[in-house]
Design an enzyme around this catalytic site. Structure first.
Site, PDB file in Angstrom:
ATOM      1  CE  LYS A 204      -3.576   2.050   3.201  1.00  0.00           C
ATOM      2  NZ  LYS A 204      -4.406   1.742   4.240  1.00  0.00           N
ATOM      3  CD  GLU A 210       9.273  -6.303   7.087  1.00  0.00           C
ATOM      4  OE1 GLU A 210       8.870  -4.992   7.061  1.00  0.00           O
ATOM      5  OE2 GLU A 210       8.792  -6.390   9.093  1.00  0.00           O
ATOM      6  N   GLY A 265      -4.875  -1.923   5.620  1.00  0.00           N
ATOM      7  CA  GLY A 265      -4.318  -3.448   5.257  1.00  0.00           C
ATOM      8  C   GLY A 265      -4.557  -5.126   5.509  1.00  0.00           C
ATOM      9  NE  ARG A 266      -6.220  -4.493  11.144  1.00  0.00           N
ATOM     10  CZ  ARG A 266      -5.604  -3.532  11.841  1.00  0.00           C
ATOM     11  NH1 ARG A 266      -4.504  -3.526  10.267  1.00  0.00           N
ATOM     12  NH2 ARG A 266      -6.255  -2.346  12.672  1.00  0.00           N
ATOM     13  CD  GLU A 351      -1.874  -5.354  12.295  1.00  0.00           C
ATOM     14  OE1 GLU A 351      -2.720  -5.424  10.883  1.00  0.00           O
ATOM     15  OE2 GLU A 351      -0.677  -5.290  11.459  1.00  0.00           O
ATOM     16  CG  HIS A 382      -4.025 -37.649  15.167  1.00  0.00           C
ATOM     17  ND1 HIS A 382      -4.151 -38.266  15.591  1.00  0.00           N
ATOM     18  CD2 HIS A 382      -4.984 -36.597  14.708  1.00  0.00           C
ATOM     19  CE1 HIS A 382      -4.982 -38.793  15.200  1.00  0.00           C
ATOM     20  NE2 HIS A 382      -5.808 -37.812  14.437  1.00  0.00           N
ATOM     21  CE  LYS A 502       5.774  -0.901  10.517  1.00  0.00           C
ATOM     22  NZ  LYS A 502       5.254  -0.221   9.280  1.00  0.00           N
TER      23      LYS A 502
HETATM   24  C1  G6Q Z   1      -2.672  -3.998   8.129  1.00  0.00           C
HETATM   25  C2  G6Q Z   1      -1.100  -3.353   8.105  1.00  0.00           C
HETATM   26  C3  G6Q Z   1      -0.313  -4.345   7.965  1.00  0.00           C
HETATM   27  C4  G6Q Z   1       0.486  -3.480   6.917  1.00  0.00           C
HETATM   28  C5  G6Q Z   1       1.848  -4.373   5.786  1.00  0.00           C
HETATM   29  C6  G6Q Z   1       1.926  -3.804   5.112  1.00  0.00           C
HETATM   30  O1  G6Q Z   1      -3.726  -3.956   8.615  1.00  0.00           O
HETATM   31  O2  G6Q Z   1      -1.288  -2.421   8.421  1.00  0.00           O
HETATM   32  O3  G6Q Z   1       0.304  -5.401   7.796  1.00  0.00           O
HETATM   33  O4  G6Q Z   1      -0.204  -4.367   5.764  1.00  0.00           O
HETATM   34  O5  G6Q Z   1       2.277  -3.422   6.825  1.00  0.00           O
HETATM   35  O6  G6Q Z   1       1.640  -2.393   4.432  1.00  0.00           O
HETATM   36  P1  G6Q Z   1       1.951  -2.308   2.979  1.00  0.00           P
HETATM   37  O7  G6Q Z   1       0.664  -2.659   1.999  1.00  0.00           O
HETATM   38  O8  G6Q Z   1       2.385  -0.726   3.292  1.00  0.00           O
HETATM   39  O9  G6Q Z   1       3.949  -2.448   2.475  1.00  0.00           O
END
Ligand code: G6Q
Length: 539
Positions: A204, A210, A265-266, A351, A382, A502
């Site tokens: 996003k 990462e 994001g989620r 989250e 199991h 972070k």
């Molecule tokens: C979700 C969070 C988080 C996000 C990641 C990736 O709700 O905001 O999990 O999706 O940190 O972020 P980017 O899509 O900006 O790389």
């Protein structure tokens, strides 16, 4: 505060009466219990009769929802109000699956045409890649798609790919890279031919450490073979809201698929973040999934609370979390395709609702999100089911089963489903010491073989796992999370709790990398660990 509400106080008194009542008694007293506590909507049947509730409990929980203003919160979300107050954003993942002719206003603008314009572009792109019309830089077909993303830009795509594998093309392989651990990239690209590989950089913000580290590594990996910067346009696509950074990275913005700040994001797997899903299952299946999401949105928005599946689920979580003190929920899909569903739900639930201040910034005086975890059945049986059956903790379970298998093989499916029903039955009713002894168990062994029962569960029974059903299931949990957040008066849509680590990591990274021993100004433990790491690394 929530705990001062009249409905809360009445529920607390009610809990006092219910807390020691056994499910055996509840079932014995009411032959119609199973029917009374089964709700069916959109082809999803939820039997919640094996919960430690009475009709009165459901009414009191619904009263609590009313008193907490759940109805207004739902309307505010769907209307596009800026309910994510700490980030001053609307929360409109529901607009991502709104039909073409719908209208959803953000700051006076209908966003639905934009949503469908992106979906149309994604579809055209997916069709070209899937048909082979899109070729790599050297003219070869794309054989592997690698999604690079993390968190919300990874967990949804991975889960959906696994869940819908039955519907996916087998001509293209799909791999996912998320972790900054170089092993993730190395293994995901092992054996791949760069000439036949397409990377989707899903981010996003397009600034996530990462993802950007992996994306740069991918670029170098591809160019080591393809040798020409111009090849990037044929082997990289981007999903982002940040066109400037995408262009800076070298990806042609013609191959960029956008979304908006009102998609968290989620909550984004049904936006362009789902590009890998669409490449796998094709545009029609992707749209069927969106239709499933939308159907559940409408159910959540319009059904009365007592018949509203996500509302009931959310209220039951509140009931166990806040009154019974149940810290966790086990999600147990009896479908191998849903193997990543619990992991996906962990982010969605924890989250979102892992918060300890209310919207007004006050410390809560009650528990918030439960811990979600689980494994596909029957594997868990199991392993950790022992604790659910005979341990000291109360763990409400969500069993998810399907009437028809996508891979019918001999007796497999009936045996699988026999286990769903058996587990829920055993948890609820258990086995008394009298029953155990009547089987001839010696007295000394009997206590070990007793199952107390009275362990609650929901059972979801659905016809078949289709893209549409997957959309419904995800939206169902999204709205359950929303319901819980509304009761707790917290903001499920921010995630400030991920920031501190972070920032500290970026401070520590140069201290690990520098040639000269740095002056360390952390606490004594962190200083010592860094120094030891530097020493070991050199050996
Ligand atoms: C979700 C969070 C988080 C996000 C990641 C990736 O709700 O905001 O999990 O999706 O940190 O972020 P980017 O899509 O900006 O790389």
């Amino acid at each position: 505060m929530l705990t001062d509400l009249a409905a809360w106080k009445t529920l607390s008194e009610h809990y006092g009466k219910i807390q020691s009542v056994h499910l055996r008694t509840l079932f014995a007293n009411d032959p119609k219990r199973a029917q009374k506590f089964t709700v069916e909507a959109l082809g999803i049947c939820l039997d919640y009769s094996k919960n430690r509730i009475t009709q009165g409990t459901v009414e009191l929980l619904a009263n609590l929802a009313e008193e907490c203003g759940l109805r207004d919160r739902i309307d505010a979300m769907f209307r596009g109000d800026k309910i994510n107050i700490t980030e001053n954003r609307a929360v409109l993942h529901t607009a991502l699956r709104a039909p073409r002719d719908a209208s959803v206003q953000v700051d006076g603008k209908n966003v639905v045409p934009d949503v469908h314009a992106v979906l149309d572009r994604m579809s055209a792109f997916a069709d070209r890649v899937r048909s082979g019309a899109w070729t790599g830089y050297t003219g070869k077909r794309i054989r592997t798609v690698v999604n690079i993303g993390i968190g919300g830009s990874d967990l949804g795509p991975v889960m959906a790919y696994e869940a819908l594998r039955h519907y996916a093309t087998r001509d293209i392989a799909f791999r996912f890279v998320s972790n900054i651990d170089g092993t993730d990239f190395a293994e995901a690209t092992h054996g791949l031919d760069p000439e036949e590989t397409l990377f989707i950089v899903s981010s996003k913000t397009f600034t996530t450490l990462e993802t950007m580290t992996n994306a740069h590594t991918a670029k170098a990996w591809a160019l080591a073979t393809l040798k020409d910067e111009a090849a990037v346009a044929k082997h990289f696509a981007a999903v982002s809201t940040n066109a400037k950074e995408v262009a800076k990275f070298g990806i042609d913005t013609a191959n960029m698929f956008g979304f908006w700040d009102w998609v968290g994001g989620r909550y984004s797997m049904d936006s362009a973040i789902g590009l890998s899903t669409m490449l796998a299952v094709g545009p029609d299946n992707f749209r069927a999934m969106l239709a499933g999401f939308h159907a559940m949105d409408e159910h959540f928005r319009t059904a009365p609370f007592e018949k509203n599946i996500p509302v009931l689920m959310g209220l039951l979580c509140v009931w166990y979390d806040n009154f019974f003190g149940a810290d966790t929920v086990a999600v147990l899909p009896y479908d191998q395709y849903l193997k990543r569903f619990p992991a996906y739900l962990q982010q969605l639930t924890m989250e979102s609702n892992g918060k300890s201040v209310t919207l007004a910034g006050e410390r809560v005086t009650y528990e918030t999100s439960q811990i979600y975890w689980g494994e596909p059945g029957t594997n868990g049986q199991h392993s950790f089911y022992q604790l659910i059956h005979q341990g000291t903790k109360l763990i409400p379970c969500d069993f998810i089963g399907f009437a028809r298998s996508l891979n019918p093989l001999g007796r497999h499916h009936d045996l699988l489903m026999a286990n769903v029903f058996a587990q829920a039955e055993a948890l609820a009713f258990g086995k008394t010491v009298e029953q155990v002894k009547a089987e001839g168990t010696p007295d000394w062994l009997a206590p070990h073989r007793v199952f107390e029962g009275n362990r609650p569960s929901n059972t979801f029974l659905i016809e078949e796992l289709t893209p549409e059903v997957l959309g419904k299931l995800i939206a169902m949990y999204e709205h359950s999370v929303f319901t819980q957040g509304a009761i707790w008066g917290i903001n499920p849509f921010d995630q400030w709790g991920v920031e501190l680590g972070k920032v500290l990591a970026m401070r520590i990274a140069p201290e690990l990398e520098s040639a000269e021993a740095p002056e360390l100004k952390h606490d004594a433990s962190t200083n010592a660990l860094i120094a030891r790491y530097r020493g070991l690394k050199r050996q």
